[in-house]
Design a protein around this motif. Structure first.
Motif, PDB file in Angstrom:
ATOM      1  N   ALA A  74      34.431 -79.783  48.597  1.00 40.76           N
ATOM      2  CA  ALA A  74      34.500 -81.216  48.947  1.00 40.76           C
ATOM      3  C   ALA A  74      35.847 -81.797  48.527  1.00 40.76           C
ATOM      4  CB  ALA A  74      33.348 -81.978  48.286  1.00 40.76           C
ATOM      5  N   VAL A  75      36.293 -81.455  47.311  1.00 37.11           N
ATOM      6  CA  VAL A  75      37.573 -81.970  46.812  1.00 37.11           C
ATOM      7  C   VAL A  75      38.739 -81.360  47.602  1.00 37.11           C
ATOM      8  CG1 VAL A  75      39.111 -82.042  44.796  1.00 37.11           C
ATOM      9  CG2 VAL A  75      36.671 -82.509  44.520  1.00 37.11           C
ATOM     10  N   CYS A  76      38.625 -80.078  47.955  1.00 33.22           N
ATOM     11  CA  CYS A  76      39.666 -79.436  48.781  1.00 33.22           C
ATOM     12  C   CYS A  76      39.813 -80.150  50.120  1.00 33.22           C
ATOM     13  CB  CYS A  76      39.320 -77.966  49.040  1.00 33.22           C
ATOM     14  SG  CYS A  76      39.507 -76.891  47.615  1.00 33.22           S
ATOM     15  N   ILE A  77      38.689 -80.549  50.708  1.00 36.50           N
ATOM     16  CA  ILE A  77      38.721 -81.256  51.998  1.00 36.50           C
ATOM     17  C   ILE A  77      39.420 -82.605  51.832  1.00 36.50           C
ATOM     18  CG2 ILE A  77      37.246 -82.458  53.679  1.00 36.50           C
ATOM     19  CD1 ILE A  77      35.268 -80.097  53.343  1.00 36.50           C
ATOM     20  N   ALA A  78      39.089 -83.320  50.755  1.00 38.32           N
ATOM     21  CA  ALA A  78      39.733 -84.619  50.495  1.00 38.32           C
ATOM     22  C   ALA A  78      41.243 -84.437  50.351  1.00 38.32           C
ATOM     23  CB  ALA A  78      39.141 -85.256  49.243  1.00 38.32           C
ATOM     24  N   ARG A  79      41.659 -83.410  49.617  1.00 37.88           N
ATOM     25  CA  ARG A  79      43.092 -83.138  49.443  1.00 37.88           C
ATOM     26  C   ARG A  79      43.756 -82.850  50.788  1.00 37.88           C
ATOM     27  NH1 ARG A  79      45.337 -81.250  44.727  1.00 37.88           N
ATOM     28  NH2 ARG A  79      44.029 -81.265  42.887  1.00 37.88           N
ATOM     29  N   GLU A 113      48.732 -86.190  49.386  1.00 36.53           N
ATOM     30  CA  GLU A 113      49.132 -86.406  47.985  1.00 36.53           C
ATOM     31  C   GLU A 113      48.291 -87.460  47.261  1.00 36.53           C
ATOM     32  OE1 GLU A 113      52.492 -85.527  46.149  1.00 36.53           O
ATOM     33  OE2 GLU A 113      51.869 -83.698  47.190  1.00 36.53           O
ATOM     34  N   GLY A 114      48.109 -88.595  47.897  1.00 34.82           N
ATOM     35  CA  GLY A 114      47.400 -89.694  47.220  1.00 34.82           C
ATOM     36  C   GLY A 114      45.902 -89.662  47.430  1.00 34.82           C
ATOM     37  N   TRP A 115      45.346 -88.452  47.552  1.00 37.09           N
ATOM     38  CA  TRP A 115      43.915 -88.321  47.889  1.00 37.09           C
ATOM     39  C   TRP A 115      43.002 -89.043  46.899  1.00 37.09           C
ATOM     40  CZ3 TRP A 115      40.264 -85.724  44.834  1.00 37.09           C
ATOM     41  CH2 TRP A 115      40.786 -84.989  43.764  1.00 37.09           C
ATOM     42  N   LEU A 124      43.523 -99.222  54.270  1.00 29.17           N
ATOM     43  CA  LEU A 124      43.978 -97.875  54.612  1.00 29.17           C
ATOM     44  C   LEU A 124      45.441 -97.865  55.027  1.00 29.17           C
ATOM     45  CD1 LEU A 124      40.977 -96.508  56.693  1.00 29.17           C
ATOM     46  CD2 LEU A 124      41.471 -96.088  54.308  1.00 29.17           C
ATOM     47  N   ASP A 125      46.155 -96.834  54.596  1.00 27.06           N
ATOM     48  CA  ASP A 125      47.490 -96.592  55.136  1.00 27.06           C
ATOM     49  C   ASP A 125      47.317 -96.107  56.569  1.00 27.06           C
ATOM     50  OD1 ASP A 125      48.535 -97.141  52.762  1.00 27.06           O
ATOM     51  OD2 ASP A 125      49.253 -95.137  52.259  1.00 27.06           O
ATOM     52  N   THR A 126      48.368 -96.256  57.353  1.00 26.35           N
ATOM     53  CA  THR A 126      48.283 -95.783  58.735  1.00 26.35           C
ATOM     54  C   THR A 126      48.133 -94.271  58.793  1.00 26.35           C
ATOM     55  OG1 THR A 126      50.678 -95.896  58.701  1.00 26.35           O
ATOM     56  CG2 THR A 126      49.532 -97.677  59.834  1.00 26.35           C
ATOM     57  N   ASP A 127      48.620 -93.585  57.732  1.00 25.51           N
ATOM     58  CA  ASP A 127      48.554 -92.118  57.734  1.00 25.51           C
ATOM     59  C   ASP A 127      47.148 -91.603  57.434  1.00 25.51           C
ATOM     60  OD1 ASP A 127      51.205 -92.445  57.946  1.00 25.51           O
ATOM     61  OD2 ASP A 127      51.706 -91.878  55.889  1.00 25.51           O
ATOM     62  N   ILE A 128      46.302 -92.465  56.908  1.00 25.59           N
ATOM     63  CA  ILE A 128      45.002 -91.988  56.417  1.00 25.59           C
ATOM     64  C   ILE A 128      43.891 -92.371  57.391  1.00 25.59           C
ATOM     65  CG2 ILE A 128      43.307 -92.384  54.563  1.00 25.59           C
ATOM     66  CD1 ILE A 128      45.797 -92.295  52.701  1.00 25.59           C
ATOM     67  N   PRO A 129      43.161 -91.363  57.895  1.00 28.29           N
ATOM     68  CA  PRO A 129      42.159 -91.648  58.929  1.00 28.29           C
ATOM     69  C   PRO A 129      40.933 -92.398  58.411  1.00 28.29           C
ATOM     70  CG  PRO A 129      42.097 -89.315  58.324  1.00 28.29           C
ATOM     71  CD  PRO A 129      43.246 -89.920  57.582  1.00 28.29           C
ATOM     72  N   PHE A 130      40.542 -92.125  57.160  1.00 26.05           N
ATOM     73  CA  PHE A 130      39.357 -92.770  56.574  1.00 26.05           C
ATOM     74  C   PHE A 130      39.335 -92.473  55.074  1.00 26.05           C
ATOM     75  CE2 PHE A 130      38.083 -88.891  59.001  1.00 26.05           C
ATOM     76  CZ  PHE A 130      37.991 -88.011  57.938  1.00 26.05           C
ATOM     77  N   LYS A 131      38.481 -93.218  54.362  1.00 24.66           N
ATOM     78  CA  LYS A 131      38.246 -92.916  52.942  1.00 24.66           C
ATOM     79  C   LYS A 131      37.133 -91.868  52.858  1.00 24.66           C
ATOM     80  CE  LYS A 131      39.560 -97.312  50.889  1.00 24.66           C
ATOM     81  NZ  LYS A 131      39.102 -98.421  50.050  1.00 24.66           N
TER      82      LYS A 131
END
Length: 318
Positions: free
Chosen positions: A57-62, A67-69, A100-107
């Motif tokens: 789960a943590v690997c997927i978040a990373r 970087e700022g996961w 959300l940053d534009t680079d990040i699809p979702f939390k």
């Protein structure tokens, strides 16, 4: 060479999905899903302890958040706070503020030991999953999938993790031994596997404890198995039956708060300890443990219930 103070479980926890030991099917399916991140559904990981569910789960978040996961990931352990308020307050608060940053699809919200949540809390969670799906993805982790309500299961892609084989556990332990410049013989490594039964986390903890006694041999592993936290549960039982309730409770709280043993594991180990120690009143004690297991599962405060269990066990020692 002195054994590092850092727990090896954390030191050697895989950081990339490809580094996960075993679980080839799960890794393969998830790698395909990650090719189109915006289409990823909520995920539900099930399987026994120490097989890589939380690590993955943590690997997927990373992988998804970069970087700022940590800023965009909420990790909750449902066994700590499994009531309806935890679901409403912490999850809603985190999911409500998009930011959300534009680079990040979702939390991403990782909910560990989700099967320890009450049915009411799960129903509330189901609603939150629906309401926040535009900007949040949930990764739910459960040892026992049958305790997850059907409406949540149907909203997730379910991945079942298998036990890790003896060959794979031993190969991974050899890698760690090499990095720690540690002598380890085959009998010692096999003994670790026999004690851990495919639970990689438990296997690494036993090896670290054995390393503090010298090289990894069958003898040092036997000694180390006596140092692992399951043996401390035996001590809690002895103290309770001897009527030393305050000492028993302090040790129980230490195991749960300091060493991170879940309440359900504590009950499982104390149940095993009773059968090992051949106590009298076996039937009554087993029924007592089952009663408190049911109460905790129904949503009662775990610390209060386990304290009451220890107090009740003291009656059987007299």
């Amino acid at each position: 060479m002195p054994v590092s103070n850092m727990m090896w479980v954390e030191k050697y926890r895989p950081l990339k999905i490809a580094d996960l030991v075993n679980q080839k099917e799960v890794v393969g399916s998830l790698t395909s899903l990650l090719k189109n991140v915006t289409e990823i559904p909520h995920l539900l990981f099930s399987g026994s302890a120490g097989v890589g569910k939380t690590t993955l789960a943590v690997c997927i978040a990373r992988e998804i958040l970069g970087e700022g996961w940590k800023d965009y990931t909420l990790e909750l352990n449902a066994s700590d706070e499994r009531g309806i308020n935890m679901v409403r307050e912490r999850v809603k608060k985190f999911s409500r503020f998009a930011g959300l940053d534009t680079d990040i699809p979702f939390k991403i919200i990782i909910l560990d030991e989700a099967d320890e949540m009450t049915a009411d809390a799960q129903t509330a969670l189901r609603r939150i999953i629906e309401d926040t799906s535009k900007h949040c993805r949930f990764i739910l982790i459960a040892n026992n999938i049958s305790r997850i309500i059907e409406p949540i299961q149907s909203r997730c892609a379910v991945f079942k993790f298998t036990r890790i084989s003896e060959k794979e556990v031993i190969a991974h332990l050899k890698e760690i031994a090499k990095k720690e410049k540690l002598k380890a013989d085959e009998d010692g490594l096999k003994a670790i596997f026999d004690y851990s039964e495919g639970d990689m986390r438990h296997a690494i903890n036993i090896m670290q404890a054995a390393a503090s006694l010298g090289s990894i041999t069958e003898e040092s592993v036997k000694g180390a198995a006596g140092l692992t936290k399951t043996k401390d549960v035996d001590e809690v039982l002895k103290l309770s039956l001897a009527g030393k309730i305050v000492d028993a409770r302090n040790k129980m709280i230490e195991l749960i708060k300091v060493y991170g043993m879940s309440e359900s594991d504590f009950l499982k180990y104390i149940n095993e300890a009773i059968y090992r120690s051949k106590v009298e009143n076996l039937v009554e004690i087993s029924e007592t443990i089952a009663k408190y297991d049911y109460r905790i599962l129904s949503g009662a405060n775990p610390e209060i219930q386990l304290s009451a269990l220890l107090a009740e066990l003291s009656k059987f020692g007299k």
